[in-house]
Write an enzyme that holds these catalytic residues in place. Structure first.
Site, short mmCIF file in Angstrom:
data_model
loop_
_atom_site.label_atom_id
_atom_site.label_comp_id
_atom_site.label_asym_id
_atom_site.label_seq_id
_atom_site.Cartn_x
_atom_site.Cartn_y
_atom_site.Cartn_z
CG ASP A 35 -12.95 31.27 52.78
OD1 ASP A 35 -13.83 32.05 53.17
OD2 ASP A 35 -13.05 30.04 52.83
CB THR B 30 -17.36 2.56 11.43
OG1 THR B 30 -18.65 3.15 11.21
CG2 THR B 30 -17.24 1.28 10.62
#
Length: 898
Positions: free
Chosen positions: A332, A718
Site C-alpha cells: 500500500d 560435544t
C-alpha cells in the site's frame, strides 16, 4: 443510581435498550472503571476456555517416533542381539535424552510464539467513566457500552443501541454474505442469530458504525456455547521442516541399508558375528544427526522473536523461512510508504484556490471544512477520547475545521447523524446524513460526476458547467503531480428524507463545495529500504486506492519504478489474464492506482502463478482475501482493521515498509543459519563412519579406531551447543545483495553435501585417521599385530579427540557460506565460543577423569599427542576458507539462485 457488583448471568438481550440498561445496571454512557473491575472479578475474563489442551505426554511420545530415534532403537536391538547389553542400554539412554532435549526445545519454541500475543492485544472501544477508551477485549464485562466500526472484530455478544452495521457472520452461520444489523430492528421470533438488533462475539463488522451494550462475555456468548467453533487446527510443519524431515528419512534408510549390507560383508571378511554386529551398529549410529529437527525449530523461534523486536509480529514459524525467499512485495502507499500524518495544505473552490494562510478568511473554506469534518467517524483527543482515534485523513479534516474556527465535535456530529454510508472501496465515496442534509466526500473522479451544481463565491448553488468541471479536474491533476492526496467534498439539501430511496439515490444530484489537498510525506527510512529490496532482487509494486499521479509521485520519490507504469483499476478490469501476466512478467515495477480490494487478489494470484513468492500488505476488511492468498500477508498493526490482522501472516506494529525489508533480511538470515548448522552436523558423519569402514575393509587387521559409545559422546555431548550457536549467527555480509532463492530450493542441496562430506568431512577423516595411526606406530604396531589394552585405549582416544578438534575447525568454517571469516569477526559469535569451551571441557572430562575413562574406554593423552591435535582445527578451517575464496574469485554465489 447506585451500581451493584453483579448482573444476572442469563440476560434477555432482546429487551428494548432502556429496559436492558436497567436490567444490566448500566447507562448509555457506560460503566465506571471501578465497577467494570468488580464485574470482571465476578464474571471472569472475556475469553473462551481452551477446548484443546496440549497433552505433553503425547508430544513427548512423538519424539520417539522420529525416524532418527527409530534408527537408534534399531541399533540398540542389534546391540542386544549381539550380546552387548551395556551398549544397548547406552544407546537407549541416548534416545531418551535426545527425545527429552528435543521436547524441551519444541516447548520453548511454542512458548516463544505464544508470547507474541502480547504484541497484538485484541482491544475494543468502550465507554468508561464517560470517555471512549481502548479496553483489552478480555476485560469487557456485561453492561459495557462499546463502539463497533468497520473492520472491528466484535469481541462480545451485544445489543445495538444506535447506528447500523453490516456484519460478517460466517464464523457462526457459515454464510459468506454480510448481514445488516441495526438498533431499530424489529424483534423477530426465532433463533438469536437471526435477530437484527444483536451482534455476536467472533464476527466482524464490514461496514457502518454503531454503539452497543454488552450482554454476554466469555463462555456465555454464542460462540462459547458452540464447542466445535472453538477447536483449533493442528499446526502444519513449515516447508523447511518438511524438507529436513524428508532428508532425515533418507539418512535413516541409507544408514540401515549400509548397516545391514555391511553385516554379511564383515562376516565374510573374517570379523566374526560379534565384531560385524558392532561394526553395523557403529555405522548406523555414526549416520544419525541427533537433534537436527528440534534445532531447526528453535532457530525459527529465535527468528520470530527477533522479528517481533524489530516491529514485525509473525504468527507462525514457517513464515520466517518463507520471508527469506520473497521475490515480490505488493505494498500500500498511505501509512506504509508514507508517514500517515495527513495535513491539509491547499483548498480549491469554484471562486479560487487557497493555501492555509488565506483559508482562514474565506467563508466558503469554512463551509467546506465543516462539511468534510461532518462526513467522518474519527475523533480528536479530548473530544470524548483521551487520544486521537480513527483514520488519519479524517483526523486531518477535523483539524482543518478546528483551525478555521469552525470545530466539529464528535459527540454533536454523531448525535445529529441519522444515516452513515461507510466508505465503499468500489464507489470510493462516504456519506453521512443528518435529517435532510447530506455530506459526501471521496475520490474526485467519483464525486464530481455525481454533482450537478457547485457552490459559488456568494455561497449559492449554481450549475456545474463544463468549464468549472474541467477546472476542478485540472486542479486535481496539479495537486496529484505534487504528491498530494485529493478529496472532493459535496453536499445535498432537500425537503424530504434523502436516504429513503437508498444510498445510490441519495448520492446523486450533489453540489460540489470544493477540493482539499492533503500532504503525507514519505517515511524517512523507505528510500533506503526500497534500494535494499532492489539489491536483493525483489520487485516492489504499489497497489493503492489513491489517484494515479499522486501514487506515481510518491513512488518516484522513494525509488519504486520509473513513474511511467501506472495502471488504474478501470484499466486493470479491461485487461485479460494474459495481458496482466505479460505486464508483471517483464520485471517492471507498476503502480496500480484506484484499485479495488479484489484487484489485490487478482494481482497476487497472477504473481504466484508466475512462480513468485509474494508479500502483500493490507489494512482493510476487504483486503483479507488477498492477505490470506499471499505467501506472506502483511497487515498494519496501527491503522489495520482487526479482520486484516487476523487474516495476515505478519503484522507490522509500526506500519512501516522498511520493517518488511528488515523481516525479509531476518528470514534470509534464519535460512542461512539453518544451512550452517546442517553443514556442521553433516560434516561429522564422515570422520565417524570412515573408522568403521577402515576396520571392515581391512578384515579386522586394523583395530576399530572408534567405539560406539565415543560416537554417542560426540553426537550428544560435544556437538550440540556449537550447532545451536550457529543458529544464532549474525547476517553474513552481502546477504541482501543476492537474488532470492527459488521457491522449491531445499535447505539441503548438492553443494552443501559436497562441502560437508567431500571437503570438511574428508579433511577431518584424513586428520583423524592420521592421529589414530600415529599413536599405533609410536607403539610399534603393524597390521595384524595384537595391541595391549592401554595402547588401544590411547589410540581410540586420539580418534575421539581428533574428531572434537576437527569439530572446532568445522564450526568456524560453517559460520559463513560465502564471505571470509575475517569479514564477520573471529570472536563475534560469543555463543559459539561458549559452546566450544563446553565442548573442550566435556572432552577433557571423558579423557582425563578415571570414572569416565572406564565407561567410554578412553585414556589420558600426553603432550606430544595434544601437540599433534592442536593444528587440526586450523587445517579444517583453512581448507574451507581456501574453497570459499576460490568461489569468491569466480564471482559465484554460495546459495541457490534463480
Amino acid at each position: 443510581m447506585a451500581e451493584t457488583t453483579t448482573v444476572p448471568t442469563e440476560v434477555d438481550e432482546r429487551r428494548p435498550p432502556a429496559e436492558l440498561f436497567r436490567y444490566l445496571r448500566s447507562t448509555p454512557t457506560g460503566l465506571r472503571s471501578r465497577e467494570a473491575a468488580r464485574r470482571l472479578t465476578v464474571h471472569g475474563p472475556n475469553e473462551l476456555s481452551r477446548r484443546t489442551v496440549r497433552h505433553w505426554p503425547r508430544q513427548l511420545l512423538t519424539q520417539f517416533t522420529q525416524p532418527l530415534a527409530v534408527l537408534l532403537v534399531v541399533a540398540a536391538v542389534l546391540a542386544w542381539t549381539g550380546h552387548s547389553p551395556a551398549l544397548a542400554v547406552a544407546i537407549l539412554a541416548v534416545v531418551v535424552l535426545n527425545a527429552g532435549f528435543a521436547f524441551a526445545q519444541e516447548q520453548q519454541a511454542e512458548r516463544a510464539v505464544e508470547a507474541l500475543a502480547a504484541f497484538l492485544p485484541l482491544t475494543a472501544q468502550a465507554m468508561r467513566d464517560g470517555q471512549l477508551v481502548d479496553v483489552p477485549a478480555r476485560d469487557l464485562v456485561p453492561g459495557d457500552v462499546v463502539v463497533i466500526a468497520e473492520g472491528d472484530r466484535i469481541c462480545a455478544d451485544a445489543r445495538l443501541i444506535d447506528g447500523s452495521v453490516a456484519v460478517d457472520m460466517s464464523a457462526l452461520n457459515g454464510e459468506s454474505a454480510p448481514v445488516v444489523r441495526n438498533a431499530d430492528g424489529a424483534v423477530v421470533p426465532g433463533p438469536l442469530l437471526e435477530a437484527t438488533e444483536l451482534v455476536f462475539s467472533g464476527t466482524s463488522c464490514t461496514a457502518g458504525q454503531a454503539h452497543a451494550v454488552v450482554t454476554h462475555t466469555g463462555m456465555h456468548t454464542e460462540i462459547g456455547r458452540i464447542a466445535a467453533l472453538s477447536q483449533r487446527g493442528h499446526t502444519e510443519p513449515s516447508p523447511l521442516e518438511r524438507q529436513v524431515r524428508h532428508a532425515t528419512w533418507i539418512i535413516a534408510v541409507v544408514a540401515v541399508t549400509a548397516g545391514v549390507a555391511f553385516l554379511p560383508i564383515g562376516v565374510l571378511a573374517g570379523l566374526g558375528w560379534a565384531a560385524a554386529i558392532s561394526f553395523s551398529i557403529g555405522l548406523i549410529v555414526a549416520n544419525v544427526p541427533e537433534g537436527l529437527l528440534p534445532t531447526i525449530t528453535l532457530a525459527l523461534a529465535a527468528g520470530v522473536r527477533t522479528l517481533a523486536r524489530a516491529g514485525a509480529v509473525v504468527k507462525r514459524l514457517s513464515a520466517v523461512e518463507t520471508l527469506g525467499s520473497t521475490t515480490v512485495i505488493c505494498t500500500d502507499k498511505t501509512g506504509t510508504l508514507t508517514e500517515n500524518r495527513m495535513r491539509v495544505t491547499r483548498v480549491w473552490l469554484a471562486a479560487g484556490e487557497h493555501d492555509m494562510t488565506t483559508a482562514y478568511d474565506d467563508a466558503l473554506c469554512r463551509e467546506l471544512a465543516v462539511c468534510a469534518a461532518t462526513c467522518t467517524t474519527a475523533r480528536l483527543g479530548g473530544d470524548g477520547t483521551p487520544a486521537d482515534t480513527g483514520d488519519p485523513t479524517e483526523l486531518a479534516l477535523l483539524r482543518l475545521a478546528a483551525a478555521l474556527k469552525t470545530p466539529v465535535r464528535a459527540t454533536d456530529r454523531d448525535t445529529a447523524r441519522t444515516t452513515l454510508y461507510a466508505f465503499d472501496p468500489r464507489t470510493k465515496l462516504m456519506s453521512t446524513a443528518a435529517g435532510h442534509h447530506l455530506c459526501t466526500k471521496g475520490a474526485p473522479e467519483a464525486v464530481i460526476p455525481r454533482c450537478t451544481g457547485v457552490l459559488a463565491g456568494d455561497g449559492r448553488d449554481t450549475p456545474l458547467t463544463a468549464t468549472l468541471r474541467a477546472d476542478a479536474l485540472a486542479a486535481v491533476d496539479r495537486y496529484a503531480h505534487d504528491g498530494l492526496r485529493v478529496l472532493a467534498v459535496a453536499r445535498r439539501v432537500a425537503g424530504q428524507d434523502l436516504t429513503a430511496a437508498g444510498r445510490d439515490s441519495a448520492e446523486t444530484g450533489l453540489t460540489l463545495i470544493g477540493l482539499v489537498a492533503l500532504h503525507d510525506p514519505p517515511r524517512e527510512a523507505v528510500p533506503a529500504a526500497v534500494a535494499a529490496a532492489h539489491r536483493a532482487g525483489i520487485t516492489v509494486h504499489i497497489i493503492t486506492g489513491d489517484y494515479g499521479a499522486t501514487a506515481a509521485r510518491i513512488a518516484d520519490s522513494v525509488g519504486i519504478g520509473d513513474g511511467t507504469h501506472v495502471v488504474t483499476g478501470a484499466e486493470l478490469d479491461r485487461m485479460s489474464d494474459a495481458d496482466l501476466d505479460g505486464l508483471l512478467r517483464d520485471g517492471r515495477e507498476v503502480v496500480f492506482a484506484r484499485s479495488a480490494p479484489e484487484d489485490k487478489l487478482r494481482i497476487c494470484e497472477a504473481l504466484r502463478a508466475a512462480g513468485n513468492v509474494v508479500a502483500m500488505t493490507g489494512d482493510g476488511v476487504n483486503d483479507a482475501p488477498a492477505l490470506r492468498r499471499a505467501d506472506i500477508g502483511v497487515a498494519m498493526g496501527r491503522s489495520g482493521t482487526g479482520v486484516a490482522r487476523e487474516a495476515a501472516t505478519m503484522v507490522l506494529t509500526d506500519d512501516n515498509f522498511a520493517t518488511i525489508v528488515r523481516a525479509i533480511e531476518a528470514g534470509r538470515r534464519v535460512y542461512d543459519n539453518v544451512r550452517k548448522f546442517v553443514l556442521y552436523i553433516f560434516a561429522h558423519a564422515v570422520p565417524e563412519v570412515v573408522p568403521f569402514l577402515v576396520f571392515a575393509l581391512s578384515g579386522g587387521t586394523v583395530p576399530l579406531p572408534l567405539t560406539v559409545l565415543q560416537i554417542l559422546a560426540i553426537d550428544l555431548g560435544t556437538e550440540t551447543l556449537p550447532a545451536l550457536a550457529l543458529g544464532r549467527e549474525r547476517a553474513e555480509p552481502g546477504l541482501m545483495d543476492r537474488r532470492p532463492r527459488a521457491r522449491g530450493t531445499g535447505v539441503i542441496d548438492g553443494r552443501l553435501l559436497l562441502r560437508a562430506w567431500g571437503l570438511l568431512g574428508v579433511t577431518s577423516a584424513v586428520l583423524v585417521m592420521a592421529g589414530f595411526f600415529a599413536v599405533l606406530w609410536r607403539a610399534g604396531w603393524h597390521p595384524g599385530a595384537n595391541l595391549d589394552a592401554a595402547t588401544y585405549a590411547r589410540a581410540t582416544t586420539m580418534t575421539f579427540a581428533g574428531i572434537v578438534a576437527c569439530q572446532i575447525g568445522t564450526a568456524f568454517a560453517s559460520r559463513t557460506d560465502h564471505a571470509s571469516l575475517r569479514s564477520i569477526g573471529v570472536f563475534s559469535n560469543r555463543l559459539l565460543l561458549g559452546g566450544i569451551a563446553f565442548e573442550l571441557a566435556f572432552a577433557a572430562a571423558l579423557i582425563y577423569l578415571p570414572p569416565l575413562q572406564a565407561v567410554f574406554g578412553t585414556a589420558a593423552l600426553g603432550l606430544g599427542e595434544l601437540a599433534l591435535l592442536a593444528p587440526f582445527p586450523l587445517v579444517v578451517w583453512g581448507a574451507d576458507e581456501i574453497y570459499r575464496a576460490r568461489r569468491r574469485r569466480r564471482g559465484t554465489r554460495c546459495v541457490p539462485e534463480e
